[in-house]
Enzyme design. Structure first.
Site, PDB file in Angstrom:
ATOM      1  N   HIS A 234       0.839  -1.204   0.000  1.00 42.61           N
ATOM      2  CA  HIS A 234       0.000   0.000   0.000  1.00 42.61           C
ATOM      3  C   HIS A 234       0.870   1.249   0.000  1.00 42.61           C
ATOM      4  O   HIS A 234       1.044   1.922   1.024  1.00 42.61           O
ATOM      5  CB  HIS A 234      -0.949  -0.013   1.198  1.00 42.61           C
ATOM      6  CG  HIS A 234      -2.067  -0.992   1.047  1.00 42.61           C
ATOM      7  ND1 HIS A 234      -2.773  -1.501   2.115  1.00 42.61           N
ATOM      8  CD2 HIS A 234      -2.586  -1.578  -0.062  1.00 42.61           C
ATOM      9  CE1 HIS A 234      -3.697  -2.356   1.673  1.00 42.61           C
ATOM     10  NE2 HIS A 234      -3.596  -2.402   0.357  1.00 42.61           N
ATOM     11  N   GLU A 319      -5.776  -7.204   4.010  1.00 37.47           N
ATOM     12  CA  GLU A 319      -5.346  -8.281   4.898  1.00 37.47           C
ATOM     13  C   GLU A 319      -6.541  -8.887   5.637  1.00 37.47           C
ATOM     14  O   GLU A 319      -6.646 -10.119   5.771  1.00 37.47           O
ATOM     15  CB  GLU A 319      -4.312  -7.763   5.901  1.00 37.47           C
ATOM     16  CG  GLU A 319      -3.721  -8.865   6.756  1.00 37.47           C
ATOM     17  CD  GLU A 319      -2.633  -8.365   7.696  1.00 37.47           C
ATOM     18  OE1 GLU A 319      -2.394  -9.022   8.731  1.00 37.47           O
ATOM     19  OE2 GLU A 319      -2.018  -7.323   7.401  1.00 37.47           O
ATOM     20  N   ASN A 421      -0.293   0.423   8.427  1.00 37.68           N
ATOM     21  CA  ASN A 421       0.805   0.635   9.369  1.00 37.68           C
ATOM     22  C   ASN A 421       1.210   2.107   9.431  1.00 37.68           C
ATOM     23  O   ASN A 421       1.619   2.600  10.482  1.00 37.68           O
ATOM     24  CB  ASN A 421       1.991  -0.269   9.022  1.00 37.68           C
ATOM     25  CG  ASN A 421       2.720   0.143   7.767  1.00 37.68           C
ATOM     26  OD1 ASN A 421       3.586   1.001   7.797  1.00 37.68           O
ATOM     27  ND2 ASN A 421       2.372  -0.467   6.642  1.00 37.68           N
TER      28      ASN A 421
END
Length: 510
Positions: A234, A319, A421
């Site tokens: 990403h 995910e 993240n």
């Protein structure tokens, strides 16, 4: 927010347009054609300098009415004036100007005469976006932070001697007036002595490096096009770079033609995707991060043991979608997604004694711990993963930026908005007490974020390239002297091997 800034223009008519948009602390000076008066009129007070006015477009994509911000200016004498803080001016202009005004960021050239015909085409072929007669001269005269922004009046399609030039000139002057607040915002980001503290570790993790290397190797082995289901990681920059090299990103396998290789992204996929690929005989290269694959293995094991699986993650993330696809019968779900402690407490399952939890690998560890505590309260015998599902890289980057944020006025996180993240790093920095912002690169950093900030913390998500961090440091250094600091962090030594590249189907690729 405004700050003292000198805005320079070659022509009186440009200077008047700029003064109409200027704040009280903004000085507008007329430097004359070819900046002949610059040495006399340019202040020497160290205030940032912006050269603004009209110019001629060179590149085909640069049209009349567009704005060009120079990343570097090449002069007729061979001198090159670099403008590392230009991306921040681009960001300020993008915020200030209407959406229909196109803004370009790239190299420009200064000429000592009006260019036309073959000369103009030659400069375009060298990669320059626009041409003026002052920027390189002015840039070599000042030691202050420097940038230049031009409104295009004539372009490669029409040239200067065109019936529309007069009206385009009037429109350009109106645009110049509207640009001045962006110049003031950009100048407000300057600082006379700034600390830039870089968190360590930052940027790529082993799983991201592996995924990118897989696509690169597939392109080398098979040649383009190589299809990739979903973004390999990403990050906008990484995806664009791989697209330039021949990768084609698609949402679903139905978009992949027969007889070509397809790479599955690092975020993992549902078993149904693999079955579809097998049924079509596609040559599949699996770039799933080994740490994501570990969570899938744990989910299948828990399901075989008869447990209900509670997956702590974010909905609509690749995910999460892949892991939820491990559920053998979604109509009678045995995998449940929860995101908050409240959802965990309210969860109902068929057998409260047979429950196990798993986690998305990119969660913020402090927030995930709150959800785990709620699950342990609701299901005292809940099964746990044998080791943390939050990957080492996520944890290391969060702990590093937490320490940096504690002493920073502002934290910049380099990463894309769909990067889980990277978003978690922003949240961790905010909880540590800093104002924190996410940006894909320097051209998305709003200068107003930096105004008055003496200490800036800087990091990058695990999917963001290190070179973007360096470009941000360079931009900050162009706005005043910086002291770069990089506290020692955890050294990451993980390396993941690449999977074998399968043979293509025997049918000939066309």
């Amino acid at each position: 927010m405004s700050s003292p800034v000198t805005v320079a223009a070659a022509l009186g008519i440009e200077a008047r347009a700029l003064r109409r948009g200027a704040g009280l602390e903004t000085g507008v000076v007329q430097v004359g054609m070819r900046a002949g008066r610059a040495a006399r009129v340019l202040p020497r007070d160290g205030a940032p300098v912006v050269l603004a006015g009209v110019a001629g477009g060179l590149a085909k994509e640069v049209r009349a009415g567009d704005v060009v911000v120079s990343t570097e200016v090449h002069g007729p004498d061979g001198a090159v004036v670099r403008c590392p803080a230009a991306p921040l001016l681009y960001a300020a202009l993008r915020r200030m100007l209407p959406e229909e005004v196109r803004i370009h960021l790239g190299p420009t050239v200064t000429s000592d005469r009006v260019v036309r015909g073959k000369a103009r085409a030659g400069l375009a072929a060298e990669g320059y976006l626009a041409v003026d007669m002052e920027a390189s001269v002015l840039g070599t005269l000042t030691d202050a932070p420097f940038a230049t922004a031009r409104v295009i009046v004539d372009d490669a399609q029409t040239g200067l001697w065109h019936p529309a030039t007069v009206n385009r000139g009037r429109a350009a002057l109106r645009t110049l007036t509207r640009m001045v607040p962006a110049f003031e915002s950009w100048a407000g980001a300057a600082h006379p002595h700034r600390r830039v503290v870089l968190a360590s570790p930052r940027s790529f993790c082993a799983g991201v490096e592996r995924a990118i290397d897989i696509v690169a190797e597939a392109l080398e082995r098979y040649g383009p096009p190589v299809y990739v289901r979903r973004q390999i990681v990403h990050n906008t920059f990484v995806v664009a770079d791989l697209e330039r090299r021949g990768a084609v990103f698609v949402e679903e396998l139905s978009e992949v033609p027969d007889g070509v290789p397809v790479v599955l992204s690092a975020h993992g996929v549902a078993p149904s995707v693999r079955l579809e690929a097998d049924a079509r005989g596609l040559a599949v290269v699996d770039a799933t991060c080994p740490l994501v694959a570990k969570v899938h293995t744990e989910a299948r094991r828990a399901l075989r043991d008869g447990s209900t699986v509670v997956f702590i993650g974010h909905p609509n993330h690749d995910e999460s979608e892949g892991l939820m696809g491990e559920d053998p019968d979604p109509s009678r779900p045995r995998i449940h997604l929860v995101e908050t402690p409240e959802q965990a407490k309210a969860l109902e399952v068929p057998d409260r004694e047979r429950v196990a939890y798993l986690m998305q690998t990119t969660l913020a560890e402090d927030e995930a711990a709150q959800v785990v505590d709620a699950l342990r309260t609701a299901f005292p015998g809940i099964g746990e993963p044998p080791s943390s599902d939050i990957c080492y890289a996520t944890t290391n980057r969060q702990r590093a930026i937490r320490d940096v944020a504690a002493e920073a006025d502002v934290v910049l996180v380099i990463g894309s908005p769909n990067s889980s993240n990277s978003l978690r790093l922003v949240e961790v920095a905010e909880r540590a007490g800093a104002a924190a912002y996410l940006a894909d690169g320097p051209e998305q950093i709003d200068p107003d974020w930096l105004a008055g900030a003496g200490t800036i913390g800087l990091t990058a998500g695990a999917s963001a390239p290190a070179q973007l961090v360096e470009s941000v440091v360079e931009a900050l250094a162009a706005l005043g002297p910086i002291r770069r600091e990089e506290p020692a962090g955890i050294e990451e030594t993980y390396r993941f091997s690449l999977p074998p590249m399968p043979a293509l189907p025997t049918t000939k690729r066309i």
